[in-house]
Design an enzyme around this catalytic site. Structure first.
Site, PDB file in Angstrom:
ATOM      1  N   GLU A 175      46.975  -9.227  39.130  1.00 26.98           N
ATOM      2  CA  GLU A 175      48.240  -8.499  39.137  1.00 26.98           C
ATOM      3  C   GLU A 175      48.065  -7.054  39.624  1.00 26.98           C
ATOM      4  OE1 GLU A 175      46.372  -9.588  36.708  1.00 26.98           O
ATOM      5  OE2 GLU A 175      46.903  -8.789  34.721  1.00 26.98           O
ATOM      6  N   CYS A 280      30.718  -8.097  42.341  1.00 26.52           N
ATOM      7  CA  CYS A 280      29.913  -8.852  41.388  1.00 26.52           C
ATOM      8  C   CYS A 280      28.475  -8.988  41.897  1.00 26.52           C
ATOM      9  CB  CYS A 280      30.511 -10.214  41.133  1.00 26.52           C
ATOM     10  SG  CYS A 280      30.494 -11.198  42.606  1.00 26.52           S
TER      11      CYS A 280
END
Ligand code: NAD
Length: 496
Positions: A175, A280
Site C-alpha cells: 500500500e 533483501c
C-alpha cells in the site's frame, strides 16, 4: 494527488472507504492515497479470476506466451515512466529503478518460454503397450502479496509465470507504493490479456486475510518481512493452500586477507548502501578475517563513503535516496543508537543528514559501524537501511559459523582470490544464494530466488524452474489402448 484504486476484470475500480497516505519520501509530502480494498472488493477480484479460469486454462501456451512478448515490449517502451513512479513513491534513484524494471522484464522473458516450460515428461512402453506421461496443469486462482521495496520487480517475479502456466491471478501490492504495479498491470491488458486473468487489489492486512482464507484461492506467493511471511505461510497452508513465503534477511560478506580490497570496498559500498539498504539482498555485514583486514577495510570504506551522494530520485547523479517512511527512518536511527550504546564504534554516522532541498525527507546517510559483536541488537535484527556493520574474526571457519548461526539465510558472499576457499564456502554455507566476488548474487530469471532458514517458508523458491513447479500441479497419466494381442483377464496382484 494520486488516488490509487484497483484493477478488477480489466476495469479500474474505486473502493476508498479506508485509505493509506502515499508519501514522496524525498520531500516528506503526502502525494496521494491508496484506497484500501474491503472484503467485498477482494472477493470481487477473486470471483473475476475464478470466472476467467476455465477459458484461460484451455488457451494454448503459445497464445499466452505471445501476450507476454507484447507485454515485454510495452514494459521497455514505458521504462522511464515506471521508474519515475517507483522513484516518486519509493524514493530509489532513477538509475536504480530502471535496473529494477529490467530485472522484472527478465522474468517476463522467461515466461515467454511457456511452450517449452510446460512440455511435461513422457515414457513409451512403461509396460507392455502401456505409455505414461506427466503433465503440469494450472492450479486455478493464485494470489501474490508483495513488499514496498521492489514495487515493479517482485510482482513480476510472480504473475507472468503464473499466468503463462494457465492460472488467473490476484495481486495485492504494498500500500506504500502502489502506482507502479497498477500501471504495469494495465500494460499487461494493453498487451491483449483477457479480462479477469490478472487483477490487482490495493490494500492492507484486511485484503490479505481475505486472500488467505478464501477457498477459491489455490496458492499464495508472498514476499515481505519474516513475521508476516510466517503468519501468511501458516494461515495459507492451514487453509489448505500451497504457499511460498519469502522473508527478511541479514546478508554477510566475508572479506578474506587475500581479497582484492579495492574491488571488495566498491562492491560492498554499492551492495550495502544502494537503494538505501532496502533490498533483501543488501549486504548488511562485512566480516573481516583478521584485524589487519578489518583496519584496512574500515579505512578504505570511510574514504569511499565521503563521495556518497544522497538525495532525490530525480537526480541520476545520486547514489541512493531516502528510506520509505518517517517511522522507518526513526527505526534505522534507533539501531545506530543501540549499536553505540552496546559498545560498537560508529565510524560514519548517517543520522540526520543535511540534504539541501529535501529537509523534510526521510533520509539516513551511509553509516559504517565497526567492532559489532553477535549479541548486539543491530546485528541480530534486519535493519533495512544504509548501514554497514563490520565484524572481525580470526578465521574463515569462524566467519562461516557466524553466518550459519544467524536466523536468516538469504544470501552471503565471499571476497577472495583463493578458489579452494571459495569452493569450500559455497559448498558448506547455510544460505540459499551465494556470491563469489559478487556482492548481490540475485539469480537470473532462468534460476530461482530463495533463501534458507527463516528467509523462506515453503519448499519452492520464487520464479525460474521452481516458479513453474509452484504454479502447476503434476498429473500422471497411464494409458493403454486394448488390442487383440494384449488383451488380458482380470489381474489381482499389483501391476508390475
Ligand atoms: P511487510 O512484511 O511489512 O509487507 C509485505 C506485504 O504484506 C505488504 O503487501 C503488506 O501490505 C502486507 N502486510 C503487512 N503486514 C501484514 C499483516 N500483519 N498481515 C497481513 N499482511 C500484511 O514488508 P515490507 O516492509 O513491505 O518489505 C520489506 C521486507 O520484505 C524486508 O523484511 C525485506 O527483507 C523483505 N523482502 C524479502 C525479499 C525476499 O525475496 N526474501 C524480497 C524483498 C523484500
Amino acid at each position: 494527488m494520486i488516488a490509487t484504486g484497483h484493477l478488477i476484470n480489466g476495469e479500474l475500480r474505486e473502493d476508498a472507504k479506508r485509505v493509506h497516505d502515499i508519501f514522496n519520501p524525498a520531500t516528506g509530502e503526502i502525494i496521494g492515497q491508496t484506497g484500501l480494498a474491503s472484503r467485498e472488493t477482494v472477493e470481487e477480484a477473486i470471483a473475476a479470476a475464478a470466472a476467467a479460469f476455465p477459458e484461460w486454462r484451455d488457451t494454448t501456451p503459445l497464445k499466452r506466451a505471445r501476450i507476454m512478448f507484447r507485454f515485454r515490449e510495452l514494459l521497455e517502451l514505458n521504462i522511464d515512466r515506471i521508474a519515475a513512479l517507483v522513484g516518486e513513491e519509493h524514493g530509489k534513484i532513477m538509475h536504480d529503478a530502471r535496473g529494477e524494471v529490467l530485472r522484472g522484464i527478465e522474468n517476463v522473458e522467461y515466461a515467454c518460454y511457456a511452450p517449452e516450460l510446460l512440455k511435461g515428461e513422457h515414457s513409451r512402453n512403461v509396460g507392455s503397450a502401456i505409455d505414461s506421461w506427466s503433465e503440469f496443469q494450472p492450479l486455478g486462482v493464485v494470489a501474490g502479496i508483495t513488499p514496498f521495496n521492489f514495487p515493479a520487480m517482485v510482482p513480476l517475479w510472480m504473475y507472468p509465470l503464473a499466468i503463462v502456466c494457465g492460472n488467473c491471478f490476484v495481486l495485492k501490492p504494498s500500500e506504500r507504493d502502489p502506482s507502479a504495479p497498477l500501471f504495469i498491470a494495465e500494460l499487461l491488458h494493453e498487451a491483449g490479456l483477457p479480462k479477469g486473468v490478472m487483477n490487482v487489489v490495493n490494500g492492507d492486512r484486511e485484503a490479505v486475510d481475505v486472500l488467505l482464507q478464501d477457498p477459491r484461492v489455490q496458492a499464495v506467493s508472498f514476499v515481505g518481512s519474516t513475521p508476516v511471511a510466517e503468519h501468511v505461510y501458516r494461515t495459507a497452508t492451514g487453509s489448505g493452500k500451497r504457499c511460498q513465503a519469502l522473508g527478511g534477511a541479514k546478508n554477510h560478506a566475508i572479506v578474506m586477507p587475500d581479497a582484492d580490497l579495492e574491488s571488495a570496498v566498491s562492491a560492498l559500498a554499492g551492495a550495502a548502501f544502494g537503494s538505501s539498504g532496502e533490498r533483501c539482498m543488501a549486504l548488511a555485514v562485512a566480516v573481516a578475517v583478521g584485524d589487519a583486514v578489518g583496519d584496512r577495510l574500515v579505512a578504505r570504506m570511510k574514504e569511499r563513503m565521503e563521495t556518497l551522494k544522497v538525495g532525490s530520485y530525480e537526480d541520476d547523479q545520486n547514489d541512493f535516496g531516502p528510506v520509505i517512511t518517517r517511522q522507518h527512518m526513526e527505526k534505522v536511527n534507533g539501531y545506530i543508537s543501540s549499536a553505540e550504546e552496546q559498545g560498537a564504534v560508529i565510524e560514519v554516522d548517517g543520522r540526520n543528514p543535511a540534504i539541501a532541498g529535501c529537509e523534510n525527507g526521510f533520509f539516513v546517510g551511509g553509516t559504517l559501524i565497526d567492532r559489532v559483536t553477535p549479541e548486539m541488537v543491530c546485528y541480530k535484527e534486519e535493519i533495512f537501511g544504509p548501514v554497514l556493520l563490520v565484524m572481525r574474526v580470526d578465521s574463515m571457519q569462524r566467519a562461516m559459523e557466524l553466518i550459519d548461526a544467524h536466523e536468516y539465510g538469504n544470501g552471503s558472499c565471499i571476497f577472495t582470490r583463493d578458489g579452494e576457499a571459495a569452493r569450500y564456502f559455497s559448498d558448506h554455507i547455510k544460505t540459499g544464494m551465494v556470491g563469489i566476488n559478487v556482492p548481490l548474487p540475485v539469480p537470473v530469471a532462468s534460476y530461482s530466488f530463495g533463501g534458507w532458514k527463516r528467509s523462506l517458508f515453503g519448499d519452492l523458491a520464487a520464479y525460474g524452474p521452481d516458479g513453474v513447479r509452484f504454479y502447476t500441479r503434476r498429473k500422471t497419466i497411464t494409458q493403454r489402448w486394448p488390442s487383440a494381442g494384449v488383451r488380458e483377464g482380470a489381474q489381482f496382484s499389483f501391476p508390475s
